[in-house]
Motif scaffolding. Structure first.
Motif, PDB file in Angstrom:
ATOM      1  N   LYS A 141       0.838  -1.207   0.000  1.00  0.00           N
ATOM      2  CA  LYS A 141       0.000   0.000   0.000  1.00  0.00           C
ATOM      3  C   LYS A 141       0.864   1.245   0.000  1.00  0.00           C
ATOM      4  CE  LYS A 141      -3.563   2.564   2.484  1.00  0.00           C
ATOM      5  NZ  LYS A 141      -4.532   2.592   3.609  1.00  0.00           N
ATOM      6  N   ARG A 197       3.807   1.720  -1.263  1.00  0.00           N
ATOM      7  CA  ARG A 197       4.339   1.965  -2.603  1.00  0.00           C
ATOM      8  C   ARG A 197       3.236   2.459  -3.540  1.00  0.00           C
ATOM      9  NH1 ARG A 197       7.948  -2.127  -6.466  1.00  0.00           N
ATOM     10  NH2 ARG A 197       7.653  -0.907  -8.394  1.00  0.00           N
ATOM     11  N   ARG A 198       2.051   1.884  -3.412  1.00  0.00           N
ATOM     12  CA  ARG A 198       0.950   2.300  -4.290  1.00  0.00           C
ATOM     13  C   ARG A 198       0.592   3.776  -4.068  1.00  0.00           C
ATOM     14  NH1 ARG A 198      -2.467  -1.102  -2.686  1.00  0.00           N
ATOM     15  NH2 ARG A 198      -3.855   0.211  -1.445  1.00  0.00           N
ATOM     16  N   VAL A 199       0.490   4.189  -2.813  1.00  0.00           N
ATOM     17  CA  VAL A 199       0.169   5.588  -2.518  1.00  0.00           C
ATOM     18  C   VAL A 199       1.290   6.504  -3.007  1.00  0.00           C
ATOM     19  CG1 VAL A 199      -0.208   7.254  -0.649  1.00  0.00           C
ATOM     20  CG2 VAL A 199      -1.314   5.012  -0.557  1.00  0.00           C
ATOM     21  N   GLU A 226       3.355   5.997  -5.509  1.00  0.00           N
ATOM     22  CA  GLU A 226       3.333   6.074  -6.973  1.00  0.00           C
ATOM     23  C   GLU A 226       2.116   6.835  -7.490  1.00  0.00           C
ATOM     24  OE1 GLU A 226       5.627   1.889  -8.106  1.00  0.00           O
ATOM     25  OE2 GLU A 226       3.455   1.880  -7.774  1.00  0.00           O
ATOM     26  N   ASP A 227       0.938   6.508  -6.948  1.00  0.00           N
ATOM     27  CA  ASP A 227      -0.302   7.059  -7.500  1.00  0.00           C
ATOM     28  C   ASP A 227      -0.553   8.497  -7.079  1.00  0.00           C
ATOM     29  OD1 ASP A 227      -0.614   4.564  -8.567  1.00  0.00           O
ATOM     30  OD2 ASP A 227      -2.249   3.949  -7.234  1.00  0.00           O
ATOM     31  N   ASP A 228      -0.321   8.789  -5.796  1.00  0.00           N
ATOM     32  CA  ASP A 228      -0.741  10.085  -5.262  1.00  0.00           C
ATOM     33  C   ASP A 228       0.372  11.120  -5.209  1.00  0.00           C
ATOM     34  OD1 ASP A 228      -3.089   8.721  -4.893  1.00  0.00           O
ATOM     35  OD2 ASP A 228      -2.966   8.644  -2.696  1.00  0.00           O
ATOM     36  N   TYR A 229       1.629  10.687  -5.216  1.00  0.00           N
ATOM     37  CA  TYR A 229       2.706  11.649  -5.020  1.00  0.00           C
ATOM     38  C   TYR A 229       3.683  11.732  -6.188  1.00  0.00           C
ATOM     39  CZ  TYR A 229       0.979  12.216  -0.323  1.00  0.00           C
ATOM     40  OH  TYR A 229       0.161  12.511   0.750  1.00  0.00           O
ATOM     41  N   GLY A 259       2.979  10.171  -9.355  1.00  0.00           N
ATOM     42  CA  GLY A 259       2.227  10.162 -10.600  1.00  0.00           C
ATOM     43  C   GLY A 259       2.806   9.237 -11.644  1.00  0.00           C
ATOM     44  N   ARG A 260       3.584   8.273 -11.214  1.00  0.00           N
ATOM     45  CA  ARG A 260       4.178   7.312 -12.142  1.00  0.00           C
ATOM     46  C   ARG A 260       4.606   6.087 -11.355  1.00  0.00           C
ATOM     47  NH1 ARG A 260       8.268  11.106 -11.144  1.00  0.00           N
ATOM     48  NH2 ARG A 260      10.273  10.215 -10.456  1.00  0.00           N
ATOM     49  N   PRO A 261       4.678   4.938 -12.019  1.00  0.00           N
ATOM     50  CA  PRO A 261       5.158   3.736 -11.325  1.00  0.00           C
ATOM     51  C   PRO A 261       6.670   3.753 -11.187  1.00  0.00           C
ATOM     52  CG  PRO A 261       4.644   3.213 -13.596  1.00  0.00           C
ATOM     53  CD  PRO A 261       4.228   4.644 -13.404  1.00  0.00           C
TER      54      PRO A 261
END
Length: 565
Positions: free
Chosen positions: A315, A317-319, A321-324, A326-328
């Motif tokens: 989770k 890592r997901r937050v 990448e997604d929220d801060y 903007g890329r994987p």
């Protein structure tokens, strides 16, 4: 209604439903301060106290300092009040803060990456002699700490430090503190990648930036491309560890959520590989998650490690990448296990350019202003004017020509700064202790120095790597849980039933090779007076019982309690 597999709660007793107060997370809309620290941070940014120090407090004296500045915001500029002399450890948890406060300060000089010039070290030495009664301690976070500093002298000290590129900005407080870095970055022949550009860019973006000057608690970080894993990355809030991606080459493995104190946690890998030019972006992302999602309700649960433990690596890592970002992030390999046990860079080592660096060991990090100036003179005469501090309370002179090594070593040895230390001198570290720290219960620095002398005298032929970490209280500034022998200061009963200074013993902790926390043997506490006898007995048993090539930590993990007592 009968209880069923679909409705197991039907037969359960009714519980009182109470409204959850939340954890004070800004991202959840909880902006109302839930404790005193959050309130004073909301009232005024800690960075703003500098103006009051320069224009009011330094002119009107100690008694003019607002309590929230004195015990709160001044930390944002590297200042803590030190312990009033003569207060024994039994009163540490009993007295009010104002009763423990001396009218002098500890000042922490921030040294990101441990990087120093001889000019900078000489200025620290001069400040120590003129304003700090000659005190100076090299810390296990690469900083240098001074004591006995008067508020009236702080502006002049800042002026002198900043004139040579040094600072105390955010050396303490709920902020991104010093960025640890490999002390041989860009120098070591075996380096995976030089993290210096990343440290410089992170420093430029975050230090003194109001966007990151109100975090839930302190934020510790490390960036190193050394295969020795030389920055204790496992116990930092965020760490970037050198590794080689099979397709993209050298970069960094990302770790988050490490920390010690009374709830120790080893950091977790996010499984992400970060190239050098993206380290600062990822650093900003991680510290922003901490700012926005970190727990602010209870100070004891406010470090990033608690959020990481609740969320888990996936989770987090997901937050990120997604929220801060903007890329994987790219997946990547873990760092390789180090092949050497010592990772303090003590001794004489060849550099990439054919010159040498020379690491030496003070006693438990304690030096003084005069010694710092003499070290600067030696480094200037024998090297290029560059030095480094390490996370093991050691120091290194860089860029020494081969024919200059004997003269440098002789000069250092004359200052009792040995390049070829015993395992006890090399492996013993200590926090500030009761001499200056308001949280401490027992003495540490002097006891560590005398312990080194005793062990060298008693078992002079002992040659195994062993770490002995001495802490004055439970907060683990000296990393007791990850030492071979960790000593947590507390008051214990002696044979006469009287309270005396002593230590709870942790055994078999480690970083680097198989990182983990030491075990506590039931009821094993040692008085300060008994300490040399106990450690001598313990190490002799280790030598007698160990298997071939077995490290102390592995032996301590399997040994019976009778062997460890």
């Amino acid at each position: 209604m009968a209880a069923t597999p679909q409705n197991p709660a039907a037969s359960a007793p009714r519980r009182k439903v109470s409204r959850h107060r939340g954890e004070g997370q800004w991202a959840a809309g909880h902006f109302t301060p839930l404790n005193g620290a959050e309130q004073f941070k909301k009232d005024d940014d800690g960075l703003n106290v500098r103006t009051r120090i320069e224009t009011i407090y330094s002119k009107r004296g100690f008694d003019s300092i607002d309590p929230n500045d004195l015990r709160g915001r001044m930390r944002w500029w590297g200042l803590y009040t030190q312990r009033k002399p003569g207060i024994d450890g039994g009163k540490t948890a009993v007295l009010e803060p104002e009763e423990l406060d001396d009218e002098h300060f500890m000042m922490r000089v921030r040294i990101d990456g441990g990087r120093l010039t001889t000019e900078q070290l000489r200025v620290i030495g001069e400040v120590s002699e003129e304003f700090a009664r000659g005190t100076a301690d090299i810390t296990d976070r690469q900083n240098i700490q001074l004591h006995w500093v008067r508020i009236e002298d702080v502006p002049e000290i800042w002026q002198r430090l900043e004139a040579v590129g040094l600072s105390t900005t955010e050396a303490c407080g709920d902020v991104p503190r010093v960025i640890l870095g490999s002390p041989v970055a860009g120098i070591a022949a075996d380096e995976i990648i030089d993290g210096t550009p990343a440290i410089e860019e992170v420093h430029r973006r975050v230090v003194g930036n109001p966007a990151f000057s109100n975090l839930p608690r302190k934020f510790k970080s490390a960036i190193s491309g050394s295969p020795l894993l030389d920055v204790a990355h496992e116990i930092n809030d965020v760490a970037f560890v050198g590794t080689v991606h099979p397709e993209h080459g050298p970069g960094f493995d990302l770790w988050v959520g490490g920390g010690l104190s009374t709830n120790p946690k080893i950091g977790v890998r996010l499984g992400a590989w970060v190239p050098l030019d993206e380290v600062a972006d990822v650093f900003e992302g991680v510290v922003s998650i901490f700012r926005d999602h970190g727990y602010r309700r209870l100070r004891t649960r406010a470090r990033l490690k608690f959020l990481v433990a609740d969320w888990g690596a996936e989770k987090f890592r997901r937050v990120l990448e997604d929220d801060y970002l903007g890329r994987p992030l790219l997946d990547g390999p873990a760092p390789a296990q180090p092949v050497e046990r010592w990772r303090d860079h003590v001794g004489v080592h060849r550099q990439q350019d054919g010159r040498y660096y020379v690491g030496f060991a003070p006693r438990v990090g304690r030096v003084d202003g005069t010694t710092l100036a003499k070290i600067a003179d030696l480094a200037e005469a024998h090297g290029s004017g560059r030095l480094r501090t390490t996370v093991e309370q050691k120091m290194i002179v860089l860029d020494v020509e081969e024919d200059r090594i004997p003269s440098l070593v002789e000069g250092l040895e004359a200052l009792d700064l040995t390049v070829r230390p015993s395992p006890f001198r090399r492996g013993t570290m200590a926090c500030t202790g009761i001499e200056f720290c308001k949280l401490a219960i027992v003495e540490t620095k002097a006891r560590g120095a005398s312990l080194i002398d005793e062990l060298e005298r008693r078992i002079p032929d002992f040659d195994e790597p062993v770490t002995i970490n001495i802490n004055g209280c439970p907060n683990a500034c000296a990393r007791i849980q990850v030492a071979d022998i960790g000593l947590k200061g507390q008051l214990v009963l002696d044979e006469r039933g009287e309270q005396v200074e002593g230590y709870q013993v942790h055994l078999g902790g480690a970083l680097g090779l198989e990182p983990g926390f030491g075990r506590k043997v039931r009821g094993l506490k040692v008085t300060a007076q008994e300490l040399p006898d106990y450690i001598e007995r313990l190490l002799k048993r280790f030598r007698a019982e160990r298997e071939d090539g077995e490290r102390f930590a592995a032996w301590a993990a399997r040994a019976g309690e009778e062997s460890l007592s």
